[in-house]
Design a protein around this motif. Sequence first.
Motif, PDB file in Angstrom:
ATOM      1  N   ARG A 194      -1.213 -11.722   6.327  1.00  0.00           N
ATOM      2  CA  ARG A 194      -2.634 -11.464   6.515  1.00  0.00           C
ATOM      3  C   ARG A 194      -3.141 -12.212   7.755  1.00  0.00           C
ATOM      4  NH1 ARG A 194      -6.675  -8.013   5.035  1.00  0.00           N
ATOM      5  NH2 ARG A 194      -8.440  -9.007   4.038  1.00  0.00           N
ATOM      6  N   MET A 233     -12.295   0.275   7.518  1.00  0.00           N
ATOM      7  CA  MET A 233     -11.684   1.181   6.848  1.00  0.00           C
ATOM      8  C   MET A 233     -10.773   1.873   7.783  1.00  0.00           C
ATOM      9  SD  MET A 233     -13.377   2.882   3.948  1.00  0.00           S
ATOM     10  CE  MET A 233     -13.617   3.520   3.075  1.00  0.00           C
ATOM     11  N   GLU A 234      -9.524   0.596   8.159  1.00  0.00           N
ATOM     12  CA  GLU A 234      -8.481   1.549   7.744  1.00  0.00           C
ATOM     13  C   GLU A 234      -7.181   0.810   7.510  1.00  0.00           C
ATOM     14  OE1 GLU A 234      -6.931   5.424   6.720  1.00  0.00           O
ATOM     15  OE2 GLU A 234      -8.945   4.711   6.962  1.00  0.00           O
ATOM     16  N   THR A 235      -6.537   1.336   6.585  1.00  0.00           N
ATOM     17  CA  THR A 235      -5.347   0.676   6.095  1.00  0.00           C
ATOM     18  C   THR A 235      -4.286   1.731   5.920  1.00  0.00           C
ATOM     19  OG1 THR A 235      -6.801  -0.858   5.030  1.00  0.00           O
ATOM     20  CG2 THR A 235      -4.578  -0.745   4.136  1.00  0.00           C
ATOM     21  N   THR A 280      -3.069  -3.260   7.674  1.00  0.00           N
ATOM     22  CA  THR A 280      -4.402  -2.761   8.019  1.00  0.00           C
ATOM     23  C   THR A 280      -4.965  -3.349   9.291  1.00  0.00           C
ATOM     24  OG1 THR A 280      -6.627  -2.393   7.102  1.00  0.00           O
ATOM     25  CG2 THR A 280      -5.646  -4.546   6.715  1.00  0.00           C
ATOM     26  N   ASN A 326      -8.296  -3.000   9.040  1.00  0.00           N
ATOM     27  CA  ASN A 326      -9.549  -2.899   8.273  1.00  0.00           C
ATOM     28  C   ASN A 326     -10.179  -1.545   8.545  1.00  0.00           C
ATOM     29  OD1 ASN A 326     -11.236  -3.713   6.296  1.00  0.00           O
ATOM     30  ND2 ASN A 326     -12.589  -4.909   7.597  1.00  0.00           N
ATOM     31  N   GLU A 337     -10.847  -7.639  10.635  1.00  0.00           N
ATOM     32  CA  GLU A 337     -10.615  -8.151   9.282  1.00  0.00           C
ATOM     33  C   GLU A 337     -11.621  -9.210   8.873  1.00  0.00           C
ATOM     34  OE1 GLU A 337      -8.540  -6.124   7.136  1.00  0.00           O
ATOM     35  OE2 GLU A 337      -7.277  -6.469   8.867  1.00  0.00           O
ATOM     36  N   ASP A 364     -13.786  -8.871   5.848  1.00  0.00           N
ATOM     37  CA  ASP A 364     -13.309  -9.048   4.471  1.00  0.00           C
ATOM     38  C   ASP A 364     -13.703 -10.414   3.907  1.00  0.00           C
ATOM     39  OD1 ASP A 364     -12.282  -6.560   4.076  1.00  0.00           O
ATOM     40  OD2 ASP A 364     -10.210  -7.089   4.501  1.00  0.00           O
ATOM     41  N   PHE A 372     -17.602  -2.587   2.414  1.00  0.00           N
ATOM     42  CA  PHE A 372     -17.159  -1.805   1.255  1.00  0.00           C
ATOM     43  C   PHE A 372     -18.114  -1.969   0.072  1.00  0.00           C
ATOM     44  CE2 PHE A 372     -13.160  -2.800   3.539  1.00  0.00           C
ATOM     45  CZ  PHE A 372     -12.839  -1.495   3.893  1.00  0.00           C
ATOM     46  N   SER A 412      -8.218 -10.054   0.470  1.00  0.00           N
ATOM     47  CA  SER A 412      -7.874  -8.636   0.636  1.00  0.00           C
ATOM     48  C   SER A 412      -7.811  -7.951  -0.713  1.00  0.00           C
ATOM     49  CB  SER A 412      -6.506  -8.552   1.311  1.00  0.00           C
ATOM     50  OG  SER A 412      -6.042  -7.224   1.329  1.00  0.00           O
ATOM     51  N   ALA A 413      -7.814  -6.621  -0.674  1.00  0.00           N
ATOM     52  CA  ALA A 413      -7.592  -5.839  -1.895  1.00  0.00           C
ATOM     53  C   ALA A 413      -6.216  -5.164  -1.860  1.00  0.00           C
ATOM     54  CB  ALA A 413      -8.691  -4.788  -2.027  1.00  0.00           C
ATOM     55  N   MET A 414      -5.469  -5.395  -0.806  1.00  0.00           N
ATOM     56  CA  MET A 414      -4.210  -4.649  -0.660  1.00  0.00           C
ATOM     57  C   MET A 414      -3.249  -4.999  -1.798  1.00  0.00           C
ATOM     58  SD  MET A 414      -3.637  -4.365   3.424  1.00  0.00           S
ATOM     59  CE  MET A 414      -4.240  -5.935   4.021  1.00  0.00           C
ATOM     60  N   ALA A 471      -4.395   2.587   0.567  1.00  0.00           N
ATOM     61  CA  ALA A 471      -5.368   2.166   1.568  1.00  0.00           C
ATOM     62  C   ALA A 471      -6.745   2.588   1.082  1.00  0.00           C
ATOM     63  CB  ALA A 471      -5.073   2.855   2.895  1.00  0.00           C
ATOM     64  N   GLY A 472      -7.768   1.811   1.356  1.00  0.00           N
ATOM     65  CA  GLY A 472      -9.111   2.230   0.945  1.00  0.00           C
ATOM     66  C   GLY A 472      -9.968   1.100   0.405  1.00  0.00           C
ATOM     67  N   GLY A 473      -9.880  -0.074   1.045  1.00  0.00           N
ATOM     68  CA  GLY A 473     -10.729  -1.192   0.636  1.00  0.00           C
ATOM     69  C   GLY A 473     -10.524  -1.493  -0.839  1.00  0.00           C
ATOM     70  N   ILE A 475      -8.352   0.484  -3.300  1.00  0.00           N
ATOM     71  CA  ILE A 475      -6.888   0.314  -3.301  1.00  0.00           C
ATOM     72  C   ILE A 475      -6.437  -0.132  -4.692  1.00  0.00           C
ATOM     73  CG2 ILE A 475      -5.048  -1.237  -2.525  1.00  0.00           C
ATOM     74  CD1 ILE A 475      -6.462  -1.387   0.209  1.00  0.00           C
TER      75      ILE A 475
END
Length: 596
Positions: free
Chosen positions: A138, A406-408, A426, A428, A447, A450, A461, A479-481, A500-502, A505
């Motif tokens: 990260r 948004m983008e991962t 990502t 982000n 990022e 976040d 998000f 993160s939410a990954m 992917a998608g905030g 995810i």
Amino acid sequence: MKARKLILGTLVLGACHSQSAPSPAPTGATDVGTPTALASDGRYVPAADRRPGVFPAAWRHKAGRAPVFGAHAMVASDAPLGSAAGVEILKRGGNAVDAAVAVGFAIAVAYPEAGNIGGGGYMVIHMADGRAAALDYREIAPLAATRDMYLDASGKLTDKSIVGPLSSGVPGAVAGLTEALAKYGTMSLAEVMAPAIRYAEDGIVVDSALSHSFKSNQKLIAEFGGGSVFLPNGAPPAPGTTLKQPVLARTLRAIAAKGRSAFYEGPIAESWTSELRHAGGIITTADLQRYQPVWREPVRSTYRGYSLFTMPPSSSGGVTITETLNILEGYDSLPAFGSAGWAHLLGSAYQRAFVDRNEKLADPAFVKVPIAQLTDKTYAARLRATIGNMHATPTSTVSTAMRDGMETTHYSVVDEKGNAVATTTTLNNLYGSGVYIASAGFFLNDEMDDFAAQPGTPNMFGLVQGEANAVQPGKRMLSAMSPTIVLDPQGQLLLVTGAAGGPTIITTTMEIILNVIEQHMTLADAMRAPRLHHQALPDQLDYEPNGLTVAVQDSLKAMGHKLGTRGLATANSIMRVRGGLDGVGEPRSGGAAVGY
Ligand code: DON
């Protein structure tokens, strides 16, 4: 009165949907039925324990499609050329980690909206010999970052954490990918980077998805210098055009020759940080030199006898998935897919896990994170007891109850030996901060958004996060990954997934797992099934447009759920089946699985 009848009807139906025990499983839970999923006449035959997905009539992705099947190995990613690069390495004898690193660099060229060397990510590895690992690469906040750097003079939150040179964290991608290769790979960096270098040097043929992506993000790409490469003559390249990235090729060649130091030290590091500083950024070579990826113990959990290996903090993904699954595991069975009972239980469990996520999770190097408590099954039982059968709980009360106590892009790889890698990476937002480093050929992430740029104020998000995730120099933003690997009750690899998608995810990854384990869907149906999301705040249950029937929507409203619609995350998954592997690229966005 009518609504009440509807709820009862749906819940009773749901309750009757008890799970019959899976058929006897020779070596793994999906090894039932014909010896191979691909019959001799080329037909795809689902395992005997799979049940057809039943989706609302208006839902756009129909059930019953066949996946990509590979008898040996599989790569599923958001970019056809990314998956092809992974397969190229696998066919040359590389293992899943070699292939994953090849995909990571290849999508930095072929999927520039999210693939990257200017961002970061997470990788979960499960080797066939039982070793499991989680790599955190990260981004971190630059040393010059401050808690209130995104507030204006009157204390109001600006958009500087989302767009432009101040929004970038120190990139971790190159350090992470090279570290994974050194520890678990078998090939040289030059070998696994060869497809990426070829794509950058010889060019890639722009497909309609990439052309569309450039077009819809034209303003951002042009704003900070990416136009010279991605908008030649001021316009996005049309499908069929060859797009070369010679500067990126030079950077990739230097990394292939010298390893991570080519990016974090020396002339390339000096030139790109100085370019960023001229644009108003704060990342320095000192930030780059001290950047280190971190090997972490994966979050290991179980769900009805299946084993999960998933990502610990600094991502919230693994803990939140585990907490939610622990809440749901306490029900003898779950209601039928798509019923009001299903949506209510999932939404309520998500809501509780996200309250913890938003308040308590952060970079463990800075904040004491109660991982053991949040992933404990007894704790989950307490939360489960607060879920009412017939009514939604306002998030404000959930929150209070818990204080008492948004983008991962995601890609999955499995090799012939059964080694598996789940990676999410990502920038982000799409194209990250928008800042294109012309001297080295890459986009920088945004990022920093976040973090809770202003604790208590929603981020891009809509996540409302607390003090634990405030900006501090050198800290990883939460993160939410959720890269995740699931083994079946026999200990065989079952599923490799992530999204992917905030914050969506977390819920999407979880639903793919539940669709496979609870609803016994094929992977193709599990991926196509409409998804749900609840992140505690805003206090609403989100579904994909047409993803719930009107009757179910009415029932949920009668229970007190506020409903919302939103596009949910995109995933790329692999599932072990009889005689090989199923691969499914995200049907919502043109992901691509390639196997052999
Ligand atoms: O790490 C995170 O949770 C976010 N930066 C992920 C952003 C994302 O997934 C955007 N979209 N597709």
